[in-house]
Design an enzyme around this catalytic site. Structure first.
Site, short mmCIF file in Angstrom:
data_model
loop_
_atom_site.label_atom_id
_atom_site.label_comp_id
_atom_site.label_asym_id
_atom_site.label_seq_id
_atom_site.Cartn_x
_atom_site.Cartn_y
_atom_site.Cartn_z
N PHE A 173 0.83 -1.20 0.00
CA PHE A 173 0.00 0.00 0.00
C PHE A 173 0.86 1.25 0.00
CE2 PHE A 173 -2.34 -3.23 2.39
CZ PHE A 173 -3.64 -3.14 1.89
N ASP A 174 0.41 2.28 -0.71
CA ASP A 174 0.89 3.63 -0.50
C ASP A 174 0.23 4.14 0.78
OD1 ASP A 174 2.07 6.15 -0.97
OD2 ASP A 174 0.27 6.83 -2.01
N GLY A 175 0.70 5.29 1.29
CA GLY A 175 0.15 5.82 2.52
C GLY A 175 -0.91 6.89 2.34
N PHE A 287 -1.31 -0.78 -4.25
CA PHE A 287 -2.33 0.25 -4.37
C PHE A 287 -1.70 1.63 -4.18
CE2 PHE A 287 -4.65 -3.49 -2.70
CZ PHE A 287 -5.56 -3.66 -3.75
N ASP A 289 -2.29 6.11 -5.41
CA ASP A 289 -3.22 7.10 -5.96
C ASP A 289 -2.63 7.95 -7.07
OD1 ASP A 289 -2.64 10.06 -4.15
OD2 ASP A 289 -1.60 8.20 -3.74
#
Length: 325
Positions: A173-175, A287, A289
Site C-alpha cells: 500500500f501507499d500511505g 495500491f 493514488d
C-alpha cells in the site's frame, strides 16, 4: 440463517479483472462505434460461440487465487476466511463463459452478479464486499464517492512476473490518500515539502484519519487473527511503500499501532523509485493514488489506482495543474 461475513474478507472483482476478456471487449467497442444497436447482438453471439473456451488469467487472478488459498485454515463450522464475488456487466447468458472458466480452473468462487450492462457497483454493499477490483473507472469512482468499500482500477498486466513464494499473499500500500486520508497530502501540495515535514513531525503522536483503504487493511488484520500462527509468521505479508521519509515516518508507524494493525515491512523512500522496492517485495498487488508511481510500478507488479472522491480538493488541485500545463 443468513451467512455471517463480518469476520470474512470479501473481495468483489469484475470479470474483466479476473480473466482476460480483451478480445471480447475489443469486439464490442469496435462494433458499438459502427452501430450501437447491432453491437450487443454480435457480442452475444461471440460469447455464446466461445462459452466452452476457457479464458486466460486476468491481472487480478493471482491475488484472488492466493487469497482463496487461505481457506485451507478455515475451522469446522466457521465462516470462510475469504469469499470472492465475481461482478460482471455481462448478462447471465453471456456470462456462462466466465462461470465455465471458474469451474475449469477449480476456483472456489460460488457467488456472482451479472447485470447486463448496468453498473455492478450498486450491488457491492449487498454482498458485504470489502475490496472491489475492476477495470471500469466509472464503477470505481461510484464506489469511492459513495464510500461503499475500498476500490481500485486495474489496468495492464505487469511485464515482469514475480516468483511469489507458495502459500503467501503479498499486498503493498501507499500511505497518504490510500491508507490515510488526504489531509497531509494537501499540506504538501499547497505549502510544500518543508511545511509537510514540520506538520508531520509536530503531529507524530496524533493518529492520521482513515483513508479509503483503511477499512480493507483492518479487515486483513482481522483475517490474520483467525490464522493459526503468530502474526509474524502469517502467510499474509503486508508492506507500506511510501514517498514519505524522516521526519514524516514516525507518524505512519504510530498511526498503524493506534489502529492495532501489524505491518511486516515499511519503506520510507523519500524519492527513491517505488518499482524497485515492489519488484523485490514481489507483491500480488500494489495500491497507489498517483499516476507517476503507477506508471512504473505497473510494469513489475499488478497495480491498482485508488481514485480520489469527485469532491476531493486533490481533484481540484490536479485539474488546476492541468490547466497551467
Amino acid at each position: 440463517m443468513p451467512l455471517d461475513l463480518k469476520d470474512t474478507l470479501v473481495i468483489g472483482i469484475s470479470a474483466t479483472a479476473l480473466f482476460d476478456l480483451t478480445e471480447a471487449d475489443k469486439l464490442f467497442k469496435e462494433e458499438y462505434k459502427k452501430n450501437p444497436d447491432d453491437a450487443i447482438e454480435k457480442y452475444r453471439k461471440y460469447m455464446l460461440k466461445n462459452e466452452d473456451k476457457p479464458l486466460e488469467e486476468g491481472i487480478g487472478f493471482p491475488l484472488v487465487k492466493a487469497l482463496l488459498g487461505l481457506n485451507k485454515y478455515q475451522k469446522e463450522n466457521e465462516a470462510p476466511l475469504v469469499e470472492v464475488v465475481v461482478m460482471s456487466r455481462n448478462s447471465p447468458e453471456t456470462g456462462i463463459r466466465v462461470l465455465n472458466s471458474i469451474r475449469n480452473i477449480g476456483l472456489n468462487i460460488t457467488r456472482s452478479a451479472f447485470t447486463a450492462g448496468e453498473s455492478s457497483a450498486d450491488y457491492l454493499e449487498a454482498f458485504d464486499v470489502d475490496l472491489f477490483l475492476t477495470t471500469n473507472e466509472e464503477d470505481a469512482q461510484k464506489v469511492i464517492d459513495n464510500r461503499v468499500c475500498a476500490a481500485a482500477v486495474l489496468s495492464i498486466p505487469p511485464e515482469y512476473k514475480c516468483e511469489i513464494p507458495e502459500d503467501q499473499v503479498r499486498i503493498a500500500f501507499d500511505g497518504d490518500a490510500v491508507l490515510f486520508d488526504e489531509t497531509s497530502e494537501l499540506v504538501y501540495k499547497q505549502d510544500g515539502i518543508k511545511a509537510f515535514h514540520e506538520n508531520e513531525n509536530n503531529s507524530q503522536d496524533i493518529p492520521m484519519n482513515e483513508g479509503p483503504f483503511a477499512g480493507f487493511l483492518k479487515k486483513l488484520a482481522k483475517l490474520q487473527e483467525r490464522l493459526p500462527m503468530r502474526v509474524e509468521f502469517s502467510p499474509i505479508r503486508i508492506a507500506i511503500v511510501t514517498a514519505r521519509n524522516s521526519p514524516a515516518d514516525l507518524r505512519v508507524i504510530k498511526t498503524l499501532r493506534h489502529w492495532g494493525v501489524y505491518v511486516d515491512e515499511a519503506f520510507f523512500l523519500g524519492g527513491v523509485e517505488k518499482s524497485k522496492i515492489l519488484k523485490s517485495f514481489k507483491a500480488h498487488i500494489f495500491f497507489d493514488d498517483q499516476d507517476v508511481h503507477l506508471k512504473t510500478s505497473s510494469l513489475v507488479v499488478p497495480s491498482g489506482k485508488v481514485l480520489y472522491p469527485s469532491y476531493s480538493p486533490l481533484n481540484l488541485h490536479n485539474k488546476s495543474l492541468e490547466r497551467n500545463i
